[in-house]
Write an enzyme that holds these catalytic residues in place. Structure first.
Site, PDB file in Angstrom:
ATOM      1  N   HIS A 249       1.129  -1.452   0.012  1.00 55.91           N
ATOM      2  CA  HIS A 249       0.112   0.201   0.044  1.00 55.91           C
ATOM      3  C   HIS A 249       0.996   1.224   0.074  1.00 55.91           C
ATOM      4  CE1 HIS A 249      -3.112   2.972   1.216  1.00 55.91           C
ATOM      5  NE2 HIS A 249      -4.094   1.977   1.098  1.00 55.91           N
ATOM      6  N   ARG A 269      -6.668  10.193  -0.123  1.00 56.24           N
ATOM      7  CA  ARG A 269      -6.483  11.000  -1.362  1.00 56.24           C
ATOM      8  C   ARG A 269      -7.834  10.835  -2.348  1.00 56.24           C
ATOM      9  NH1 ARG A 269      -3.086   6.557  -3.494  1.00 56.24           N
ATOM     10  NH2 ARG A 269      -3.542   5.643  -1.602  1.00 56.24           N
TER      11      ARG A 269
END
Ligand code: FAD
Length: 631
Positions: A249, A269
């Site tokens: 990740h 994000r």
């Protein structure tokens, strides 16, 4: 043996995350008796930690969404290594599984007109993640546990016993699956608290044990995730596929050291957060690969407009699939443009008002405040890649979740195929629901076909499982399991990590051979009453087996694709795309590999893509006969 508690069930589900609970519910709904076993407390599994949401093409926020678009995104995300039938079933059935959760009482966030709200996430063309703030997994597990409880209440009314047909065995670890000839006959393990041995006799076992992250040093995974299900499957004679594909990740915490690796959700994000290097530059614009160029914004202005007008602008490159973002961060840090603690900056503070950050990302706000003394509404976070998810897993039949061993099923993270070489965020929670249900059905159908011919557990196998489990207690002055574990984690992190090189992976395989020998001498003397060193010694068998598969497959696949990046073979190869690396055990119990073709994609599914896009992945031979191809 007299010191082993024995139980009998139709279906034993190993794992109480989303996949395990959904499988158990289905098997019980089919009238089967079910045991649910989990290593930690009931309700504590990775599923609970899932923050972002469950991907399902319900089209609530953008009506253009449908299963075909979701299928396409999933295949793109997985770089076409996915089992296409799994990706199809998943895209088609995910909405029903989410609506069903709502029927069972889940409270999702809503749109203004009262529908289940859906958020943007990396690699998904439309807002698609059904969510509950950043605590989606908690609501999912709460709802599934409630469904288990309602079955128990029903059973109480009928049998006077809540646990007559569905019982949870929390804090139990399964160490072996037992066979009768070539069929599953049960599972053996121990109660963690006091080391009491337990034997479950059952013709069907569903593996739902989750991931393998604890083989790596920097990981978002918690202590349970030692690849037990993967190893149990191998030891029972089943096969694993594409174990080289591991998702790092892009955003884990990098500081302070005690929390290194803890996840920072992609929702940061998705909700507007951007990545910057030490020079303040939004570097992701420089890393959009060719295959994705058409779908991603070229300027910051366009990227910023996308959040409010997604139909007329392209997505910010911060929302590329995870493998791309993780590699880009890695490159920035390597080029000397990293943060003081060796990550990059993730900035939401300058993008959203403080109260909005606290409302949308309450867990992240508290996580940074408490663990790093950083106020994310006022300053940027420091983040870097962390080992998060394994795409590889048990080779299963897409429709029934059956493995190659009769009576053995697998669903959720422990199963392979669905996500190809890289999983899209949000596609795991939906995967658990879709294939958890199918595994429960598959197990129930299998038992219905057995009728009277139920397999029998062999006493000799139970004795062997006991002897194996007792070994570390009886070895007085051998190897310390904590030392071997930390050396293993360092080896996997350094030599089979995010960027792989032939000589390093080869060195890792050699080291794994040494660890194997040291494992024979692991020692955790003392009693069986809560003895964590003993537990770790037993888990190490699994981590070593799984790491052996990961490293050997990483050496074998001579290309870069998704969660497998080879510095010496930096591009995707259309020939390798057709190959599943299938892992099984040889006579000495070491991982061995075989090449098997990836199932072909039906023409009606291929036609969802433009031929020009397919050409980037496939050989001309595979595309022959498609409309739009030159004859
Ligand atoms: P898990 O939920 O991992 O459960 C595994 C179960 O197996 C546990 O109960 C464990 O105790 C048990 N078990 C393991 N070994 C044994 C054994 N030997 N004996 C008995 N029991 C055993 N995915 C998304 O789609 N969206 C997200 O927003 C998201 N966020 C995430 C955040 C974090 C921090 C993490 C770590 C993962 C996240 N993921 C997310 C990934 C997703 O949560 C997991 O892939 C998914 O929950 C796995 O579910 P599962 O049912 O397969 O197994």
């Amino acid at each position: 043996s007299t010191d082993t508690l024995t139980y009998e069930y139709d279906v034993v589900v190993i794992g109480a995350g989303g996949a395990g609970l959904r499988a158990a519910i289905e098997a019980r709904a089919q009238g089967r008796s079910v045991a649910i076993i989990c290593k930690s407390l009931f309700g504590k599994a990775h599923t609970v930690m899932a923050e972002g949401g469950a991907a399902a093409a319900m089209g609530n926020v953008n009506a253009n969404d449908n299963w075909q678009v979701h299928f396409r995104d999933t295949m793109r995300g997985g770089k076409f290594l996915n089992n296409p039938r799994m990706a199809e079933l998943h895209a088609k059935e995910a909405p029903d599984r989410v609506w069903e959760l709502e029927e069972w009482g889940a409270l999702f966030d809503r749109t203004k007109d009262g529908k289940i709200s859906q958020r943007n996430f990396g690699g998904h063309e439309y807002p698609r993640l059904a969510h509950v703030g950043d605590r989606t997994g908690l609501e999912l597990i709460r709802t599934l546990q409630q469904a288990v409880v309602s079955f128990q209440q029903k059973d109480f009314r009928e049998h006077g016993d809540y646990e007559a047909r569905i019982k949870v065995f929390a804090e139990h670890t399964i160490t072996r699956l037992l066979l009768d000839g070539d069929r599953i006959a049960g599972a053996f393990g121990y109660r963690r608290e006091d080391g009491q041995f337990v034997l479950f006799k059952a013709p069907a076992v569903v593996l739902a044990t989750g991931g393998i992250g604890k083989s790596y040093k920097v990981t978002s995974n918690s202590w349970e995730y030692t690849g037990d299900g993967h190893a149990l499957a191998l030891l029972a004679g089943a096969t694993l596929i594409n174990m080289e594909c591991i998702q790092f990740h892009p955003t884990g915490m990098v500081w302070p050291p005690s929390v290194k690796g803890i996840l920072v959700t992609e929702s940061v994000r998705g909700d507007g957060g951007v990545l910057r290097n030490s020079e303040g530059k939004r570097f992701m614009f420089g890393y959009v690969p060719d295959v994705f160029r058409k779908q991603y914004a070229e300027t910051e202005e366009e990227a910023d407009r996308w959040y409010t007008d997604p139909d007329h602008n392209r997505r910010p490159p911060e929302l590329l699939p995870r493998d791309e973002v993780a590699r880009s961060i890695n490159s920035e840090v390597k080029a000397g443009r990293g943060t003081p603690h060796g990550g990059v900056f993730l900035d939401i503070a300058s993008r959203l008002p403080a109260e909005e950050v606290r409302r949308r990302l309450p867990s992240m706000y508290h996580q940074f405040k408490e663990l790093a003394d950083v106020d994310i509404t006022a300053e940027p976070m420091e983040v870097g890649p962390t080992c998060h998810y394994v795409m590889g897993g048990v080779e299963v039949d897409p429709d029934t979740a059956a493995s190659s061993v009769l009576g053995l099923f697998a669903a959720g993270e422990v199963a392979g195929g669905m996500h190809g070489s890289n999983r899209l965020g949000g596609n795991s929670l939906s995967d658990l629901l879709v294939f958890g249900r199918r595994a429960g059905l598959g197990a129930a159908d299998y038992i219905a076909r057995l009728e009277q011919d139920r397999p029998e557990v062999q006493d000799a196998d139970v004795d062997a499982a006991r002897t194996e489990a007792l070994a570390p207690l009886e070895f007085e002055a051998g190897e310390n399991p904590y030392t071997v574990h930390s050396e293993l984690q360092q080896t996997m992190n350094d030599l089979v990590g995010i960027i792989r090189r032939e000589h390093e992976v080869a060195a890792a395989i050699e080291k794994l051979g040494e660890f194997r020998e040291r494992r024979e001498k692991l020692s955790a003397p003392g009693s069986r009453t809560f003895n964590p060193g003993w537990h770790l010694a037993l888990d190490l068998r699994n981590m070593l087996l799984v790491s052996d598969c990961v490293a050997k497959a990483a050496l074998e696949r001579q290309e870069s694709r998704g969660g497998h990046t080879r510095e010496d073979y930096p591009v995707m190869s259309a020939t390798w795309r057709k190959v599943n690396l299938v892992c099984s055990l040889d006579e000495q119990g070491r991982a061995k590999l075989e090449h098997k073709p990836v199932p072909t994609i039906r023409h009606d599914l291929l036609e969802l893509f433009e031929v020009s896009e397919l050409r980037k992945y496939m050989t001309e031979e595979e595309l022959a006969g498609l409309p739009g191809m030159e004859p």
